[in-house]
Scaffold this motif. Structure first.
Motif, PDB file in Angstrom:
ATOM      1  N   ILE A 106       0.840  -1.205   0.000  1.00 15.99           N
ATOM      2  CA  ILE A 106       0.000   0.000   0.000  1.00 15.99           C
ATOM      3  C   ILE A 106       0.872   1.250   0.000  1.00 15.99           C
ATOM      4  N   ARG A 107       1.906   1.253   0.846  1.00 11.08           N
ATOM      5  CA  ARG A 107       2.827   2.399   0.887  1.00 11.08           C
ATOM      6  C   ARG A 107       3.429   2.668  -0.491  1.00 11.08           C
ATOM      7  N   ASP A 108       3.925   1.620  -1.128  1.00 13.69           N
ATOM      8  CA  ASP A 108       4.582   1.794  -2.420  1.00 13.69           C
ATOM      9  C   ASP A 108       3.615   2.307  -3.480  1.00 13.69           C
ATOM     10  N   LYS A 109       2.388   1.799  -3.447  1.00 15.67           N
ATOM     11  CA  LYS A 109       1.389   2.228  -4.434  1.00 15.67           C
ATOM     12  C   LYS A 109       1.004   3.687  -4.215  1.00 15.67           C
ATOM     13  N   LEU A 110       0.855   4.096  -2.970  1.00 16.80           N
ATOM     14  CA  LEU A 110       0.513   5.488  -2.682  1.00 16.80           C
ATOM     15  C   LEU A 110       1.641   6.429  -3.089  1.00 16.80           C
ATOM     16  N   LEU A 111       2.873   6.042  -2.811  1.00 13.45           N
ATOM     17  CA  LEU A 111       4.012   6.877  -3.189  1.00 13.45           C
ATOM     18  C   LEU A 111       4.157   6.959  -4.703  1.00 13.45           C
ATOM     19  N   GLU A 112       3.844   5.871  -5.381  1.00  9.48           N
ATOM     20  CA  GLU A 112       3.899   5.860  -6.842  1.00  9.48           C
ATOM     21  C   GLU A 112       2.942   6.878  -7.444  1.00  9.48           C
ATOM     22  N   SER A 113       1.817   7.096  -6.767  1.00 12.37           N
ATOM     23  CA  SER A 113       0.831   8.056  -7.270  1.00 12.37           C
ATOM     24  C   SER A 113       1.342   9.487  -7.165  1.00 12.37           C
ATOM     25  N   GLY A 114       2.208   9.761  -6.187  1.00  8.68           N
ATOM     26  CA  GLY A 114       2.754  11.099  -6.001  1.00  8.68           C
ATOM     27  C   GLY A 114       1.793  12.085  -5.373  1.00  8.68           C
ATOM     28  N   ARG A 115       0.621  11.628  -4.960  1.00  5.87           N
ATOM     29  CA  ARG A 115      -0.407  12.548  -4.440  1.00  5.87           C
ATOM     30  C   ARG A 115      -0.328  12.772  -2.938  1.00  5.87           C
ATOM     31  N   VAL A 116       0.325  11.841  -2.224  1.00  8.34           N
ATOM     32  CA  VAL A 116       0.349  11.926  -0.764  1.00  8.34           C
ATOM     33  C   VAL A 116       1.738  11.578  -0.244  1.00  8.34           C
ATOM     34  N   ARG A 117       1.975  11.936   1.011  1.00  7.20           N
ATOM     35  CA  ARG A 117       3.130  11.442   1.748  1.00  7.20           C
ATOM     36  C   ARG A 117       2.674  10.218   2.549  1.00  7.20           C
ATOM     37  N   VAL A 118       3.610   9.345   2.867  1.00  6.56           N
ATOM     38  CA  VAL A 118       3.256   8.105   3.558  1.00  6.56           C
ATOM     39  C   VAL A 118       4.280   7.795   4.635  1.00  6.56           C
ATOM     40  N   ALA A 119       3.781   7.307   5.776  1.00  2.00           N
ATOM     41  CA  ALA A 119       4.632   6.766   6.832  1.00  2.00           C
ATOM     42  C   ALA A 119       4.004   5.468   7.317  1.00  2.00           C
ATOM     43  N   MET A 120       4.822   4.596   7.879  1.00  2.00           N
ATOM     44  CA  MET A 120       4.339   3.331   8.440  1.00  2.00           C
ATOM     45  C   MET A 120       4.646   3.285   9.932  1.00  2.00           C
ATOM     46  N   THR A 121       3.689   2.812  10.722  1.00  2.00           N
ATOM     47  CA  THR A 121       3.941   2.699  12.154  1.00  2.00           C
ATOM     48  C   THR A 121       5.033   1.680  12.437  1.00  2.00           C
ATOM     49  N   ARG A 122       5.095   0.632  11.631  1.00  2.00           N
ATOM     50  CA  ARG A 122       6.201  -0.326  11.730  1.00  2.00           C
ATOM     51  C   ARG A 122       6.551  -0.830  10.335  1.00  2.00           C
TER      52      ARG A 122
END
Length: 298
Positions: A106-122
């Motif tokens: 999910i993180r990689d797909k969201l970053l690929e879109s370029g529309r949002v920033r992403v962080a993971m709790t772990r």
């Protein structure tokens, strides 16, 4: 232990809430304390919408993406000594491993879109208590919190994804079962909001959380719409439960039960590249529409 405000965005997101806050602050304490309580008693009313507890500031996870974009925090459920649900038909398959793989996709797909920033709790196999999960997201000033899980049931025929949002009363028996399973490790504690009295803080948080719950429910319906062509969903996919991990009062939050690890077909799908890509794509579509709507409404 020092209480901290989230620096990147205000607690109250609308003018209506601000106006309500001013009205409540102007009222005598006795008047606010007289508000009806769920379950009876003023103490119950004051405590039922407690602020998430402040924790000693530790190392925060890395935020990826273009500065200034909305921040989505992805939470891979369970981890460390807590394996989550186990596949009865395959003793080697653990929920904590599936959720981490899904969260990374999910993180990689969201970053690929370029529309949002992403962080993971772990981003590794570690244990985090429930308050720490949404606490990390609040400290980062997240605009959306998505906790990723895999469901489990004694009936191995149970299948399909579902999306949970916060409710103080579970919407059905299965939601109550899930709440009991996910909440058993932690107890909610609260601290006051800055210099406000406990009574006023409770009411202001109540107002804010009601708005947040509405926003969370809106995103859950949106995710269900976008996931339907890609992911098998339960017919009544949007459910409500009093889940600890969703109790941040000022941050739209969902728990995404991506399928049943107890169901062989579901689990094999979630453990496959194509299955993870489908989950991630459904989240990407929903996230993009969610923030596009917010931008259009400004």
């Amino acid at each position: 232990m020092i209480s901290r405000r989230v620096p990147s965005r205000p607690l109250f997101g609308t003018a209506a809430l601000a106006a309500a806050a001013l009205t409540l602050v102007a009222q005598p304490i006795a008047a606010t304390a007289a508000a009806p309580a769920e379950g009876g008693g003023d103490a119950s009313y004051r405590n039922r919408m407690a602020v998430p507890p402040a924790r000693r500031a530790g190392r925060l996870p890395r935020i990826d993406g273009v500065a200034g974009r909305p921040l989505v925090v992805i939470d891979a459920g369970h981890g460390g000594h807590d394996p989550g649900a186990l596949a009865s038909w395959d003793g080697g398959l653990r929920e904590k491993d599936l959720t981490l793989r899904l969260a990374r996709e999910i993180r990689d797909k969201l970053l690929e879109s370029g529309r949002v920033r992403v962080a993971m709790t772990r981003d590794r196999d570690e244990f985090l208590i429930l308050q720490e999960r949404y606490g990390i997201a609040r400290r980062l000033g997240a605009d959306l919190f998505i906790s990723v899980h895999c469901d489990s049931a004694e009936n191995q025929g149970a299948s399909g994804a579902s999306i949970y949002t916060l409710s103080e009363v579970a919407s059905d028996r299965e939601a109550a079962r899930l709440a009991a399973r996910e909440n058993k490790a932690d107890i909610l504690a609260g601290v006051d909001l800055a210099d406000a009295s406990a009574d006023i803080s409770s009411i202001l948080i109540d107002l804010t959380q009601r708005e947040t719950m509405n926003a969370s429910a809106g995103f859950a319906r949106l995710l269900g719409r976008e996931a339907k062509p890609l992911v098998p969903l339960k017919p009544n996919y949007h459910r409500m439960a009093s889940l600890m991990v969703l109790k941040a009062p000022d941050m739209p939050s969902i728990l995404f039960e991506t399928g049943y690890i107890s169901n062989e077909e579901d689990a094999k799908r979630l453990n496959s590249d194509s299955g993870r890509r489908a989950i991630a794509e459904s989240v990407r579509r929903a996230v993009e529409v969610h923030f596009a709507r917010q931008l259009a409404s400004r």
